[in-house]
Write a protein that holds these residues in place. Structure first.
Motif, mmCIF file in Angstrom:
data_model
loop_
_atom_site.group_PDB
_atom_site.id
_atom_site.type_symbol
_atom_site.label_atom_id
_atom_site.label_comp_id
_atom_site.label_asym_id
_atom_site.label_seq_id
_atom_site.Cartn_x
_atom_site.Cartn_y
_atom_site.Cartn_z
ATOM 1 N N ARG A 272 0.868 -1.176 0.000
ATOM 2 C CA ARG A 272 0.000 0.000 0.000
ATOM 3 C C ARG A 272 0.902 1.222 0.000
ATOM 4 N NH1 ARG A 272 -2.595 -3.337 4.056
ATOM 5 N NH2 ARG A 272 -4.471 -4.189 3.072
ATOM 6 N N CYS A 273 0.761 2.046 -1.023
ATOM 7 C CA CYS A 273 1.716 3.142 -1.123
ATOM 8 C C CYS A 273 1.046 4.490 -1.247
ATOM 9 C CB CYS A 273 2.658 2.930 -2.308
ATOM 10 S SG CYS A 273 4.139 3.934 -2.139
ATOM 11 N N VAL A 274 1.596 5.493 -0.542
ATOM 12 C CA VAL A 274 1.064 6.843 -0.666
ATOM 13 C C VAL A 274 1.828 7.623 -1.726
ATOM 14 C CG1 VAL A 274 0.194 6.979 1.695
ATOM 15 C CG2 VAL A 274 2.543 7.687 1.211
ATOM 16 N N TYR A 275 2.924 7.060 -2.234
ATOM 17 C CA TYR A 275 3.698 7.733 -3.283
ATOM 18 C C TYR A 275 3.172 7.325 -4.646
ATOM 19 C CZ TYR A 275 7.352 9.416 -0.096
ATOM 20 O OH TYR A 275 8.053 10.043 0.885
ATOM 21 N N ASN A 276 3.648 8.044 -5.630
ATOM 22 C CA ASN A 276 3.123 7.822 -6.967
ATOM 23 C C ASN A 276 4.222 7.749 -8.028
ATOM 24 O OD1 ASN A 276 0.803 7.302 -8.331
ATOM 25 N ND2 ASN A 276 -0.224 9.134 -7.554
ATOM 26 N N CYS A 277 5.159 6.860 -7.842
ATOM 27 C CA CYS A 277 6.231 6.736 -8.828
ATOM 28 C C CYS A 277 5.627 6.138 -10.097
ATOM 29 C CB CYS A 277 7.346 5.845 -8.306
ATOM 30 S SG CYS A 277 7.914 6.337 -6.664
ATOM 31 N N LEU A 278 5.878 6.798 -11.214
ATOM 32 C CA LEU A 278 5.175 6.445 -12.449
ATOM 33 C C LEU A 278 5.349 4.998 -12.867
ATOM 34 C CD1 LEU A 278 5.712 9.472 -14.811
ATOM 35 C CD2 LEU A 278 4.001 9.090 -13.057
ATOM 36 N N TYR A 279 6.576 4.476 -12.675
ATOM 37 C CA TYR A 279 6.925 3.163 -13.225
ATOM 38 C C TYR A 279 6.471 2.019 -12.324
ATOM 39 C CZ TYR A 279 10.415 4.149 -9.703
ATOM 40 O OH TYR A 279 11.006 4.489 -8.527
ATOM 41 N N CYS A 280 5.902 2.347 -11.160
ATOM 42 C CA CYS A 280 5.726 1.300 -10.149
ATOM 43 C C CYS A 280 4.307 0.747 -10.127
ATOM 44 C CB CYS A 280 6.066 1.868 -8.782
ATOM 45 S SG CYS A 280 5.759 0.700 -7.465
ATOM 46 N N PRO A 281 4.175 -0.576 -10.160
ATOM 47 C CA PRO A 281 2.833 -1.179 -10.136
ATOM 48 C C PRO A 281 2.088 -0.882 -8.832
ATOM 49 C CG PRO A 281 4.543 -2.877 -9.944
ATOM 50 C CD PRO A 281 5.231 -1.584 -10.257
ATOM 51 N N ASN A 282 2.810 -0.523 -7.776
ATOM 52 C CA ASN A 282 2.142 -0.302 -6.487
ATOM 53 C C ASN A 282 1.833 1.158 -6.191
ATOM 54 O OD1 ASN A 282 2.214 -3.034 -5.773
ATOM 55 N ND2 ASN A 282 4.372 -2.813 -5.216
ATOM 56 N N ARG A 283 2.054 2.030 -7.146
ATOM 57 C CA ARG A 283 1.855 3.453 -6.857
ATOM 58 C C ARG A 283 0.415 3.707 -6.411
ATOM 59 N NH1 ARG A 283 0.712 2.443 -11.738
ATOM 60 N NH2 ARG A 283 -0.662 3.773 -12.991
ATOM 61 N N ALA A 284 0.236 4.789 -5.659
ATOM 62 C CA ALA A 284 -1.046 5.067 -5.010
ATOM 63 C C ALA A 284 -2.239 4.957 -5.961
ATOM 64 C CB ALA A 284 -0.995 6.452 -4.374
ATOM 65 N N SER B 47 9.613 -2.300 1.406
ATOM 66 C CA SER B 47 8.213 -1.955 1.604
ATOM 67 C C SER B 47 7.813 -0.768 0.748
ATOM 68 C CB SER B 47 7.937 -1.618 3.070
ATOM 69 O OG SER B 47 6.548 -1.368 3.247
ATOM 70 N N ALA B 48 6.539 -0.704 0.438
ATOM 71 C CA ALA B 48 5.990 0.527 -0.130
ATOM 72 C C ALA B 48 5.822 1.505 1.029
ATOM 73 C CB ALA B 48 4.652 0.238 -0.783
ATOM 74 N N VAL B 49 5.594 2.769 0.716
ATOM 75 C CA VAL B 49 5.424 3.750 1.784
ATOM 76 C C VAL B 49 3.979 3.688 2.277
ATOM 77 C CG1 VAL B 49 5.723 6.148 2.441
ATOM 78 C CG2 VAL B 49 7.167 5.162 0.675
ATOM 79 N N ASP B 50 3.779 2.941 3.324
ATOM 80 C CA ASP B 50 2.442 2.665 3.829
ATOM 81 C C ASP B 50 2.127 3.669 4.933
ATOM 82 O OD1 ASP B 50 0.091 1.637 4.759
ATOM 83 O OD2 ASP B 50 0.817 -0.427 4.945
ATOM 84 N N GLN C 118 7.805 12.159 -5.631
ATOM 85 C CA GLN C 118 7.907 12.387 -4.186
ATOM 86 C C GLN C 118 9.284 12.065 -3.624
ATOM 87 O OE1 GLN C 118 5.208 10.818 -5.496
ATOM 88 N NE2 GLN C 118 3.348 11.375 -4.375
ATOM 89 N N LYS C 119 10.126 11.437 -4.427
ATOM 90 C CA LYS C 119 11.476 11.153 -3.937
ATOM 91 C C LYS C 119 12.384 12.276 -4.421
ATOM 92 C CE LYS C 119 10.787 6.192 -4.087
ATOM 93 N NZ LYS C 119 11.087 4.959 -4.829
ATOM 94 N N SER C 120 13.475 12.483 -3.711
ATOM 95 C CA SER C 120 14.421 13.489 -4.160
ATOM 96 C C SER C 120 15.815 12.899 -4.064
ATOM 97 C CB SER C 120 14.325 14.722 -3.274
ATOM 98 O OG SER C 120 14.766 14.388 -1.976
HETATM 99 S S1 SF4 Z 1 6.258 1.340 -3.724
HETATM 100 FE FE1 SF4 Z 1 8.145 2.513 -3.844
HETATM 101 S S2 SF4 Z 1 8.515 2.766 -6.027
HETATM 102 FE FE2 SF4 Z 1 6.366 2.146 -5.787
HETATM 103 S S3 SF4 Z 1 5.211 4.029 -5.696
HETATM 104 FE FE3 SF4 Z 1 5.677 3.463 -3.610
HETATM 105 S S4 SF4 Z 1 7.568 4.558 -3.155
HETATM 106 FE FE4 SF4 Z 1 7.361 4.566 -5.374
#
Ligand code: SF4
Lengths: 260, 419
Positions: free
Chosen positions: B63-75, B109-112, B180-182
């Motif tokens: 479960r992720c609050v971030y939104n990295c474009l390439y990631c299947p788990n993005r918010a 982990s994703a950023v939960d 959201q990452k820097s």
């Molecule tokens: S799981 Fe990691 S890579 Fe994927 S959206 Fe969340 S922070 Fe980004």
């Protein structure tokens, strides 16, 4: 041509080497079935501690580590293992010094390659060996290696699982190591021993299979590489490579219970 | 107990992470404890994609609050979500470890919720494993960017290795694709850990704390953004130098998500393979990034980077096999570290001729054009034809050929499954 037949033990080998070292065209083997040339003369070697110790002492004098090399060569699961060891021993006697680095000399190179096959398999099994938990909490691992490596891998598992009783069973050589509480011994075991598994065992094997399937990247098949690193003949005892749960070959109450 | 359904979700999300090597740490078993870490690293299984299974590689949560474009788990993504509790993870690790399925745990982990909350859960898991279960096996923990510095430092006292992913070879791409990452959120923790490790390692005495015995690694996605190999290698070189990283992993891009800013095709494994070869050259063969590729240049496709370098530097060859110093032997195409070592040992006893090299099992297909044995040359003088021959061989070998670059570290490269 002389053929010396030993009982397969290191003592047998060194006893034979006492005579065979200078008998240039001879064969030393512990194989039961081998081709006999018409003019061959067969001698069955009776282990003789005086002779074998003299050979050992001489070799250790030239190279203290060579006895260890030879002991590993003798674990090789091939009919030629005694000859590989003998040819290596002859080179040590010839040069009167450690020779393992002289890789341009064929018998030495062959010996080092054969040695590596044994240690490589031992290394592989530190990873590929699989334990299953029995009802009584003993962890049982059957395997069937090409080389006689049970004693070689034992120290690794002994260090790693010092707090759990376990049995490692070389199914094809019909022997097993029983380890518990800082003690271990090797005993002959019947191939058909049976284990009663712990009620959770199948569940963990299923989870492991699930994990194995999930980490695979299906878009990138590379079966050849998988089989190269993990030969198919090892798969028999690996739950992730079997559809059905694995049954043990080992019965709890047949007197092999470690610590009993 | 963790059920099969969640196990599947949590491992499928974690599997693209390539840095699964379990080597580089020795942790001996304490009395009454379970397990140890083995220096060489051990592969416990191989999957049909040819990669090694060494660690239980799993996410705490996807479960992720971030939104990295390439990631299947993005918010924003609509995917099944799951998480595991520290106790559930511990139980799974211990039961797998006892059966000799794994060498240890690779926890990510994703950023939960928030970075701190996520890191706290991960920290609790590792502390529990070490303290409650007395687990002495290998643990690799992925750092969560933006999490509290103290959480990170505490975790480093319990685990063998930590890694922060730099993700992309440039700040620009990182901003674009992982908003959201820097750069700082990844590089600062890496720097901090390397400073703390240095301090911990210089402490003397028995009671000194173990601090990341297997060091730090990082990972970059190759092919999702436009940076050239030369730039990637310069970044790796700088990180090896500044943060004493153990390894940089290159993971060729696999599109799991469609987006206008992302390519739709997989990056070829060959590119990833060439990068690893170049990386080996920097770490074990004494090459600099400068020598291997210009900053805006990609590695050649038809030649491995060592051959390419040698062809550009023909004036340094041929070298005499019986006299050349080790540094130069290592630069001969086709002679790996193991081969160079064998030559060094064997030439002490005798002057090696060409046939001796064959007996030593040195691969001479390439090397013959760059060496002399007792002054005799066995290769071709014509540099154009040498180039074509080498390119042809390189084509035949593709990335299945392991031995050239990796012999002494086969175990290591097997673990990553990348070379
Ligand atoms: S799981 Fe990691 S890579 Fe994927 S959206 Fe969340 S922070 Fe980004």
């Amino acid at each position: 041509m002389n053929i010396y037949i030993t009982d397969g033990s290191p003592d047998g080998f060194f006893t034979a080497a006492f005579t065979a070292c200078n008998d240039i065209n001879c064969t030393v083997t512990s194989e039961q079935n081998f081709q006999i040339a018409l003019n061959s003369q067969i001698t069955e070697i009776k282990n003789d501690p005086v002779k074998s110790n003299r050979v050992r002492k001489k070799i250790a004098e030239y190279d203290p580590q060579a006895l260890h090399d030879i002991s590993i060569l003798l674990l090789r699961g091939a009919g030629t293992k005694e000859m590989t060891a003998l040819n290596y021993l002859r080179q040590i006697v010839k040069y009167k010094r450690p020779v393992r680095d002289m890789l341009a000399v064929p018998p030495i190179r062959i010996a080092m390659e054969e040695r590596r096959k044994v240690t490589l398999e031992a290394h592989r099994f530190t990873g590929f060996l699989r334990f299953m938990e029995s009802e009584g909490g003993i962890f049982y691992a059957p395997f069937s290696p090409d080389n006689d490596i049970l004693e070689l891998i034992l120290p690794h598992f002994y260090r790693r699982f010092s707090n759990q009783p376990f049995v490692i069973h070389d199914v094809s050589r019909k022997k097993a190591a029983l380890c518990n509480n800082g003690k271990s011994r090797i005993v002959p075991v019947d191939e058909n021993a049976q284990v009663i598994l712990h009620e959770n065992e199948q569940c963990f094997q299923a989870l492991w299979r699930e994990y194995y399937q999930s980490v695979n990247i299906a878009q990138r098949p590379h079966e050849k590489q998988m089989k190269g690193y993990m030969p198919v003949r090892y798969w028999k005892f690996m739950p992730e490579k079997q559809q059905e749960k694995l049954f043990g070959h080992f019965r709890e109450n047949d007197g092999l219970h470690p610590g009993k | 107990m963790l059920d099969a359904e969640r196990l599947k979700i949590l491992t499928e999300s974690a599997k693209y992470d390539v840095s699964c090597s379990s080597s580089g740490s020795t942790r001996s078993n304490r009395k009454g404890g379970l397990g140890n870490a083995s220096v060489g690293g051990i592969c416990h299984s191989f999957t049909p994609d040819g990669r090694c299974v060494s660690l239980l590689k799993i996410l705490m949560s996807n479960r992720c609050v971030y939104n990295c474009l390439y990631c299947p788990n993005r918010a924003e993504a609509d995917v099944p979500r799951a998480s595991a509790s520290p106790e559930e993870l511990c139980e799974l690790v211990i039961s797998f470890y006892k059966r000799n399925y794994i060498e240890g745990l690779f926890l990510s982990s994703a950023v939960d919720g928030s970075p701190d909350r996520t890191m706290e859960q991960m920290l609790e898991t590792v502390i529990r494993l070490r303290k409650v279960y007395n687990f002495n096996g290998y643990i690799h923990l992925k750092g969560i960017p933006h999490a509290d510095r103290l959480l990170m430092s505490r975790a480093a006292q319990y685990v063998d290795r930590m890694s922060y992913n730099v993700e992309f070879p440039s700040e620009h791409s990182l901003k674009l694709l992982a908003p959201q990452k820097s750069k700082e959120s990844v590089l600062l923790p890496m720097r901090q850990l390397s400073i703390e490790k240095c301090a911990a390692d210089s402490e003397k005495g028995k009671c000194r704390t173990r601090f990341l015995p297997a060091g730090q690694t990082t990972q970059m996605i190759v092919g999702a953004s436009p940076e050239a190999d030369g730039q990637i290698l310069r970044l790796s070189e700088a990180m090896y130098r500044k943060f004493s990283l153990k390894r940089v992993y290159y993971s060729s891009y696999v599109p799991v998500v469609h987006h206008s800013l992302l390519p739709d095709t997989c990056t070829g494994l060959l590119r990833e393979h060439r990068l690893y070869q170049a990386d080996w050259l920097m770490r074990f063969y004494g090459f600099s990034a400068e020598e291997i590729a210009q900053e805006n240049e990609n590695l050649p496709v038809d030649l491995d980077p060592k051959c390419a370098w040698a062809l550009k530097n023909m004036h340094l060859f041929p070298v005499e096999i019986n006299k050349a110093p080790i540094e130069m032997l290592l630069r001969v195409p086709g002679i790996g570290t193991f081969g160079a070592y064998k030559i060094l040992k064997a030439r002490k006893f005798t002057n090696l001729c060409f046939e001796d090299l064959v007996k030593l099992r040195i691969v001479l297909k390439r090397a013959r054009h760059f060496i002399t044995c007792n002054g005799k040359f066995y290769g071709s003088e014509n540099s154009v034809s040498v180039r074509n021959m080498l390119a042809l061989q390189s084509k035949q070998e593709k990335y299945e050929q392991l031995s050239l670059f990796s012999e002494p570290q086969t175990a290591d490269s097997v673990l990553t499954g990348q070379l």
